[in-house]
Motif scaffolding. Sequence first.
Motif, mmCIF file in Angstrom:
data_model
loop_
_atom_site.group_PDB
_atom_site.id
_atom_site.type_symbol
_atom_site.label_atom_id
_atom_site.label_comp_id
_atom_site.label_asym_id
_atom_site.label_seq_id
_atom_site.Cartn_x
_atom_site.Cartn_y
_atom_site.Cartn_z
ATOM 1 N N UNK A 116 0.793 -1.366 0.078
ATOM 2 C CA UNK A 116 -0.141 0.206 -0.029
ATOM 3 C C UNK A 116 0.616 1.157 0.111
ATOM 4 N N UNK A 117 0.230 2.573 -0.031
ATOM 5 C CA UNK A 117 0.928 3.784 -0.047
ATOM 6 C C UNK A 117 0.213 4.818 0.755
ATOM 7 N N UNK A 118 1.163 5.539 1.121
ATOM 8 C CA UNK A 118 1.028 6.750 2.112
ATOM 9 C C UNK A 118 1.751 7.977 1.825
ATOM 10 N N UNK A 119 1.261 9.174 1.711
ATOM 11 C CA UNK A 119 1.908 10.318 1.449
ATOM 12 C C UNK A 119 2.103 11.259 2.577
ATOM 13 N N UNK A 120 3.167 11.516 2.938
ATOM 14 C CA UNK A 120 3.553 12.516 4.097
ATOM 15 C C UNK A 120 3.978 13.907 3.489
ATOM 16 N N UNK A 121 3.476 14.973 3.976
ATOM 17 C CA UNK A 121 3.326 16.400 3.390
ATOM 18 C C UNK A 121 4.395 17.245 4.334
ATOM 19 N N UNK A 122 5.163 17.942 3.832
ATOM 20 C CA UNK A 122 5.917 18.745 4.587
ATOM 21 C C UNK A 122 5.645 20.342 4.166
ATOM 22 N N UNK A 123 5.923 21.326 5.130
ATOM 23 C CA UNK A 123 5.836 22.675 5.073
ATOM 24 C C UNK A 123 6.614 23.556 3.755
ATOM 25 N N UNK A 124 7.691 22.550 3.074
ATOM 26 C CA UNK A 124 8.289 22.854 1.909
ATOM 27 C C UNK A 124 7.599 22.686 0.762
ATOM 28 N N UNK A 125 6.329 22.229 0.988
ATOM 29 C CA UNK A 125 5.529 21.875 -0.337
ATOM 30 C C UNK A 125 5.975 20.443 -0.856
ATOM 31 N N UNK A 126 7.035 19.814 -0.399
ATOM 32 C CA UNK A 126 7.588 18.700 -0.949
ATOM 33 C C UNK A 126 6.705 17.243 -0.018
ATOM 34 N N UNK A 127 6.809 16.301 -0.646
ATOM 35 C CA UNK A 127 6.153 15.084 -0.166
ATOM 36 C C UNK A 127 7.075 13.795 -0.202
ATOM 37 N N UNK A 128 7.005 12.873 0.678
ATOM 38 C CA UNK A 128 7.545 11.476 0.455
ATOM 39 C C UNK A 128 6.209 10.867 0.075
ATOM 40 N N UNK A 129 6.323 9.986 -0.779
ATOM 41 C CA UNK A 129 5.409 8.800 -1.319
ATOM 42 C C UNK A 129 5.913 7.695 -0.797
ATOM 43 N N UNK A 130 5.339 7.024 0.212
ATOM 44 C CA UNK A 130 5.753 5.795 0.926
ATOM 45 C C UNK A 130 5.363 4.670 0.473
ATOM 46 N N UNK A 131 5.974 3.526 0.541
ATOM 47 C CA UNK A 131 5.408 2.318 0.195
ATOM 48 C C UNK A 131 5.686 1.609 1.502
ATOM 49 N N UNK A 132 4.432 0.734 1.690
ATOM 50 C CA UNK A 132 4.288 -0.084 2.967
ATOM 51 C C UNK A 132 5.151 -1.530 2.619
ATOM 52 N N UNK A 133 6.073 -1.503 3.583
ATOM 53 C CA UNK A 133 6.811 -2.985 3.548
ATOM 54 C C UNK A 133 5.975 -3.981 4.388
ATOM 55 N N UNK A 134 5.879 -3.664 5.554
ATOM 56 C CA UNK A 134 5.192 -4.432 6.491
ATOM 57 C C UNK A 134 3.952 -3.868 7.192
ATOM 58 N N UNK A 135 2.893 -4.551 7.126
ATOM 59 C CA UNK A 135 1.604 -4.001 7.598
ATOM 60 C C UNK A 135 1.040 -5.249 8.542
ATOM 61 N N UNK A 136 1.340 -4.971 9.851
ATOM 62 C CA UNK A 136 0.923 -5.898 10.958
ATOM 63 C C UNK A 136 0.072 -4.948 12.018
ATOM 64 N N UNK A 137 -1.180 -4.670 11.757
ATOM 65 C CA UNK A 137 -2.083 -3.918 12.553
ATOM 66 C C UNK A 137 -1.741 -3.975 13.896
ATOM 67 N N UNK A 138 -1.444 -2.901 14.706
ATOM 68 C CA UNK A 138 -1.261 -2.879 16.262
ATOM 69 C C UNK A 138 0.134 -3.489 16.546
ATOM 70 N N UNK A 139 1.001 -3.791 15.656
ATOM 71 C CA UNK A 139 2.212 -4.447 16.064
ATOM 72 C C UNK A 139 3.308 -3.872 15.295
ATOM 73 N N UNK A 140 3.212 -3.847 13.903
ATOM 74 C CA UNK A 140 4.347 -3.258 13.053
ATOM 75 C C UNK A 140 4.018 -2.509 11.907
ATOM 76 N N UNK A 141 4.560 -1.346 11.546
ATOM 77 C CA UNK A 141 4.211 -0.803 10.325
ATOM 78 C C UNK A 141 5.601 -0.341 9.896
ATOM 79 N N UNK A 142 6.153 -0.637 8.598
ATOM 80 C CA UNK A 142 7.439 -0.296 8.073
ATOM 81 C C UNK A 142 7.288 0.131 6.634
ATOM 82 N N UNK A 143 7.915 0.846 6.169
ATOM 83 C CA UNK A 143 7.678 1.713 4.841
ATOM 84 C C UNK A 143 8.944 2.190 4.338
ATOM 85 N N UNK A 144 9.080 2.441 2.955
ATOM 86 C CA UNK A 144 10.204 3.187 2.438
ATOM 87 C C UNK A 144 9.587 4.702 2.478
ATOM 88 N N UNK A 145 10.743 5.629 2.165
ATOM 89 C CA UNK A 145 10.375 6.846 2.465
ATOM 90 C C UNK A 145 10.154 7.601 0.817
#
Length: 162
Positions: free
Chosen positions: A56-85
Motif C-alpha cells: 500500500x501507499x501513504x503520502x507524507x506532506x511537509x511545509x516546504x511543499x514537498x512530499x514523501x510517497x511511502x510504500x508499505x513494506x510490513x503491515x501488521x496492525x497494532x504491532x508493526x508498520x514499516x515503509x520506504x520514504x
Amino acid sequence: MESTISSVIEINAQPETIWDNITNVKIEQFSDPVIFRLLDIPKPLKAEMLSEGQGGRRIAYFDSGKKFVQEILVWRPLIEYSFTFNPEKEFRVCYFFELSEGVFQVPAGAYYLITKEQTTTLKLTTTYSIDRRLHFLFNIPARLILKSFQRYLLTSIKQNSE
C-alpha cells in the motif's frame, strides 16, 4: 554506508488509537524544534494513507511543499508498520542535501508497538545512508538530527494519542 537508529516512547493509550496516529499522522499543530529551522529541515505536517496493507501507499506532506510517497513494506496492525520514504526530487534538508539522491539518503522507517496493560511502548526506527567517502564527516551530525526528528515525531504522536 547504511545505518539504523531508533527511539522509543511510552504512551498511555489504546494501541488502536496509537496505530491510527502513526498511519494517518496529523502534527501540523505542533511546533518544530528550533534546530530544524536553523538547519532548513522541512516541518512534517501530516501523512495520509492511500491504501493499507503490504504494498500500500501513504503520502507524507511537509511545509516546504514537498512530499514523501511511502510504500508499505510490513503491515501488521497494532504491532508493526514499516515503509520506504521515497522523497520527491529536490527534497532538500540542511540547505543542500538532496534526499532523493545524493550523499545522504533515508530509505526506510518502521514503527513497532508493544502493549502491556494500559501502556504501549512505541518504537521508531530510521534507516539512513551516507556516502562512504563522507561517512566519517556526517555520521554523527546525521544521527543527532535524525534522533531529534524521531523524538519530535514520537512526542507528537504521544500527545495526539493521550
